[in-house]
Scaffold this motif. Sequence first.
Motif, PDB file in Angstrom:
ATOM      1  N   MET A 160       2.821  -6.687  10.808  1.00 13.77           N
ATOM      2  CA  MET A 160       2.210  -6.563  11.897  1.00 13.77           C
ATOM      3  C   MET A 160       2.851  -5.420  12.796  1.00 13.77           C
ATOM      4  O   MET A 160       4.040  -5.213  13.059  1.00 13.77           O
ATOM      5  N   SER A 161       2.029  -4.718  13.690  1.00 17.49           N
ATOM      6  CA  SER A 161       2.734  -3.529  14.591  1.00 17.49           C
ATOM      7  C   SER A 161       3.450  -4.167  15.858  1.00 17.49           C
ATOM      8  O   SER A 161       4.098  -3.333  16.095  1.00 17.49           O
ATOM      9  N   MET A 162       2.948  -5.182  16.416  1.00 14.99           N
ATOM     10  CA  MET A 162       3.467  -5.676  17.548  1.00 14.99           C
ATOM     11  C   MET A 162       3.493  -7.227  17.575  1.00 14.99           C
ATOM     12  O   MET A 162       2.577  -7.534  17.191  1.00 14.99           O
ATOM     13  N   HIS A 163       4.792  -7.865  17.818  1.00 16.10           N
ATOM     14  CA  HIS A 163       4.512  -9.244  18.134  1.00 16.10           C
ATOM     15  C   HIS A 163       3.726  -9.676  19.411  1.00 16.10           C
ATOM     16  O   HIS A 163       3.725  -8.996  20.528  1.00 16.10           O
ATOM     17  N   PRO A 164       2.754 -10.283  19.037  1.00 16.88           N
ATOM     18  CA  PRO A 164       1.866 -10.577  20.342  1.00 16.88           C
ATOM     19  C   PRO A 164       2.559 -11.232  21.554  1.00 16.88           C
ATOM     20  O   PRO A 164       2.078 -11.117  22.658  1.00 16.88           O
ATOM     21  N   ILE A 165       3.920 -11.786  21.557  1.00 12.83           N
ATOM     22  CA  ILE A 165       4.539 -12.077  22.535  1.00 12.83           C
ATOM     23  C   ILE A 165       5.868 -11.273  23.170  1.00 12.83           C
ATOM     24  O   ILE A 165       5.969 -10.749  24.161  1.00 12.83           O
ATOM     25  N   GLN A 166       6.473 -11.310  21.925  1.00 11.99           N
ATOM     26  CA  GLN A 166       7.916 -10.448  22.322  1.00 11.99           C
ATOM     27  C   GLN A 166       8.005  -8.740  22.269  1.00 11.99           C
ATOM     28  O   GLN A 166       8.995  -8.419  22.773  1.00 11.99           O
ATOM     29  N   SER A 167       6.965  -8.180  21.896  1.00  7.42           N
ATOM     30  CA  SER A 167       6.935  -6.658  21.941  1.00  7.42           C
ATOM     31  C   SER A 167       6.730  -6.310  23.205  1.00  7.42           C
ATOM     32  O   SER A 167       5.428  -6.792  23.724  1.00  7.42           O
ATOM     33  N   THR A 168       7.625  -5.842  23.862  1.00  9.48           N
ATOM     34  CA  THR A 168       7.246  -5.502  25.539  1.00  9.48           C
ATOM     35  C   THR A 168       7.686  -4.062  25.926  1.00  9.48           C
ATOM     36  O   THR A 168       8.384  -4.105  27.028  1.00  9.48           O
ATOM     37  N   PRO A 169       7.500  -3.124  25.330  1.00 11.89           N
ATOM     38  CA  PRO A 169       6.629  -2.987  24.072  1.00 11.89           C
ATOM     39  C   PRO A 169       7.318  -3.012  22.966  1.00 11.89           C
ATOM     40  O   PRO A 169       6.870  -3.097  21.840  1.00 11.89           O
ATOM     41  N   LEU A 170       8.803  -2.694  23.001  1.00 19.60           N
ATOM     42  CA  LEU A 170       9.606  -2.705  21.890  1.00 19.60           C
ATOM     43  C   LEU A 170       9.832  -4.206  21.427  1.00 19.60           C
ATOM     44  O   LEU A 170       9.888  -4.903  22.136  1.00 19.60           O
ATOM     45  N   PRO A 171      10.027  -4.555  19.883  1.00 21.39           N
ATOM     46  CA  PRO A 171      10.169  -3.630  19.007  1.00 21.39           C
ATOM     47  C   PRO A 171       8.632  -3.379  18.514  1.00 21.39           C
ATOM     48  O   PRO A 171       7.785  -3.956  18.756  1.00 21.39           O
ATOM     49  N   ILE A 172       8.463  -2.159  17.833  1.00 22.59           N
ATOM     50  CA  ILE A 172       6.932  -1.705  17.497  1.00 22.59           C
ATOM     51  C   ILE A 172       7.049  -1.480  15.976  1.00 22.59           C
ATOM     52  O   ILE A 172       8.222  -0.466  15.726  1.00 22.59           O
ATOM     53  N   ASN A 173       6.174  -1.530  15.411  1.00 24.95           N
ATOM     54  CA  ASN A 173       6.068  -1.319  13.765  1.00 24.95           C
ATOM     55  C   ASN A 173       4.973  -0.330  13.588  1.00 24.95           C
ATOM     56  O   ASN A 173       3.978  -0.189  14.584  1.00 24.95           O
ATOM     57  N   GLY A 174       4.824   0.302  12.348  1.00 26.05           N
ATOM     58  CA  GLY A 174       3.710   0.998  12.233  1.00 26.05           C
ATOM     59  C   GLY A 174       3.678   1.449  10.495  1.00 26.05           C
ATOM     60  O   GLY A 174       4.617   0.875   9.754  1.00 26.05           O
ATOM     61  N   THR A 175       2.017   1.841  10.161  1.00 25.50           N
ATOM     62  CA  THR A 175       2.237   2.101   8.823  1.00 25.50           C
ATOM     63  C   THR A 175       2.098   3.630   8.872  1.00 25.50           C
ATOM     64  O   THR A 175       1.282   4.203   9.323  1.00 25.50           O
ATOM     65  N   HIS A 176       2.878   4.212   7.832  1.00 24.66           N
ATOM     66  CA  HIS A 176       2.882   5.785   7.652  1.00 24.66           C
ATOM     67  C   HIS A 176       2.062   6.118   6.289  1.00 24.66           C
ATOM     68  O   HIS A 176       2.794   5.675   5.306  1.00 24.66           O
ATOM     69  N   ILE A 177       1.307   6.716   6.195  1.00 25.72           N
ATOM     70  CA  ILE A 177       0.558   7.113   4.883  1.00 25.72           C
ATOM     71  C   ILE A 177       0.788   8.687   4.531  1.00 25.72           C
ATOM     72  O   ILE A 177       0.418   9.357   5.475  1.00 25.72           O
ATOM     73  N   ASN A 178       1.245   8.895   3.545  1.00 29.22           N
ATOM     74  CA  ASN A 178       1.701  10.513   2.994  1.00 29.22           C
ATOM     75  C   ASN A 178       0.672  10.720   1.913  1.00 29.22           C
ATOM     76  O   ASN A 178       0.826   9.932   0.680  1.00 29.22           O
ATOM     77  N   ILE A 179      -0.106  11.541   2.195  1.00 29.10           N
ATOM     78  CA  ILE A 179      -1.168  12.088   0.988  1.00 29.10           C
ATOM     79  C   ILE A 179      -0.745  13.461   0.489  1.00 29.10           C
ATOM     80  O   ILE A 179      -0.763  14.444   1.296  1.00 29.10           O
ATOM     81  N   SER A 180      -0.399  13.255  -0.860  1.00 29.11           N
ATOM     82  CA  SER A 180      -0.268  14.768  -1.446  1.00 29.11           C
ATOM     83  C   SER A 180      -1.168  14.880  -2.606  1.00 29.11           C
ATOM     84  O   SER A 180      -1.948  14.124  -3.161  1.00 29.11           O
ATOM     85  N   TYR A 181      -1.461  16.331  -3.015  1.00 32.32           N
ATOM     86  CA  TYR A 181      -2.517  16.494  -4.201  1.00 32.32           C
ATOM     87  C   TYR A 181      -1.782  17.821  -4.576  1.00 32.32           C
ATOM     88  O   TYR A 181      -1.423  18.705  -4.378  1.00 32.32           O
ATOM     89  N   THR A 182      -2.302  17.881  -6.091  1.00 34.92           N
ATOM     90  CA  THR A 182      -1.942  18.946  -6.868  1.00 34.92           C
ATOM     91  C   THR A 182      -3.193  19.518  -7.554  1.00 34.92           C
ATOM     92  O   THR A 182      -4.253  18.848  -7.494  1.00 34.92           O
TER      93      THR A 182
END
Length: 467
Positions: free
Chosen positions: A100-122
């Motif tokens: 999950m991106s933020m702990h609903p209690i302890q992220s104040t605002p850090l720590p923060i997570n994210g999902t990074h999506i990388n799209i390539s094509y040929t």
Amino acid sequence: MTIEFRVGIEEEGFVLNNMGFLAPYSYKVAEDLLDLIQSDNDLMMKIRRVLLGIQWEPDPSQIEYVTHPLNLQDIYGSIRFSRELLGRCAQQNELIMAFMSMHPIQSTPLPINGTHINISYTGINEARRLRQLNYVANYLRNYIPEIIAATSNTPIYRGTYNGYINNRLRLSKVLKHSDYSRLVIKPFRIIPPTMRERFRYGIIFEKIRRYIRRIEVNKDGDRLLDLTVRGPYTNIIEDIFKSPEATRIEIRLIDNQLDINYLNDVVTMLVGLTYEAIENYGRGVDLKKRDNLDILRERAIKYGVDAEADDGEKIGDKIKELIERIEPLIETLGLKFRSPLRKGIPEYKLHNIEILDINPPITSLRLDGYQWMEIETTGKRKVIKLNGETKTVDKGRYKGMIIPEYRMEYEEENGILRRIRRIHIKYYLYTSIGYIELRSEDSIIKSLKPIERLLQVTERSILSGYQ
């Protein structure tokens, strides 16, 4: 024209203890993973095919897995495999992995997570690659409000719903807004002062050619953008010496999804939009900047799918229309939607976390910075002394610091957090005689912020010197 897509996924997660709170033991998860692969050669070979590596994050409760660029048919299984691998190692230590991106209690605002999506094509003529990449990146950027609304999943901040669906983007100090990318001709690169400790030169000159074109999203070459093109064709400093094969579009504004089906559908939607952009470019469809994009972005952060678009429709309806439009393209790639996102319903809509707060007025004041209070209790109360002993005091007025106590109810399976059901909040008043348990019927007589309390005490001390 045959296009082959690949997708790389970077997903950050929290390590939690068995009460659901942040535990600074990501190194233990990594150590157990290392022991695991050293004792199982077959597992190690499978991990090598799926994962590029495991990364540390600033907070010791955070850990991230990074996949190789994956074939589209391998995405779902690779996400499941990577999560289960970390969950298995967490479970061995009586810990839980929470994607999950933020702990609903302890992220104040850090720590923060994210999902990074990388799209390539040929499969694209190299001579057309830069112009097309620039078009595709700007095409995706026009859909940033829909992407935010579809993936927003952080509606709780410091234990309460605060009116924002995406607190991660609202509070992030790292992720910057991307501008529209453009093709520029510059035969040199200027290294920003902040990066010069990693590079020997302040200016780097390119090889001598008739002209040099480059995709520029951020004039300073910053890579920490919500959506950008990556690779040696860009002005991003870290990508100067990368292989052309590393060229990709990176989307970093994605909130984590607890459900793998939702993460699969986020990837599917983004690949579908990319494919649509390539098709439109090939047909010569003109691309224009979307009006009021920044305004719509902020609306999506605050209201999610319920935000209003410029034409009066809800952004959730726009997402549904978008998915219906790209679904035929998706099917040709062998992908499919697996969650209610297909109908414009994001994950946070399905799993509303219930907050049971014993004294909401105290919570409201505390979140506004009022930490010192005078409380009138309505009956006898238990007091916990600093040495752990307890006693009972009569009803009356007591002064002290407000101390919250949280408890969470959640679902966990094989070391992986599946869902948070409820958050319980109660309060204690920290006084000179110990911690007094508060109840819903108690009254707030006075509340002060720390600086106000300090001034009150200081004033009293100064005046006593003149008596």
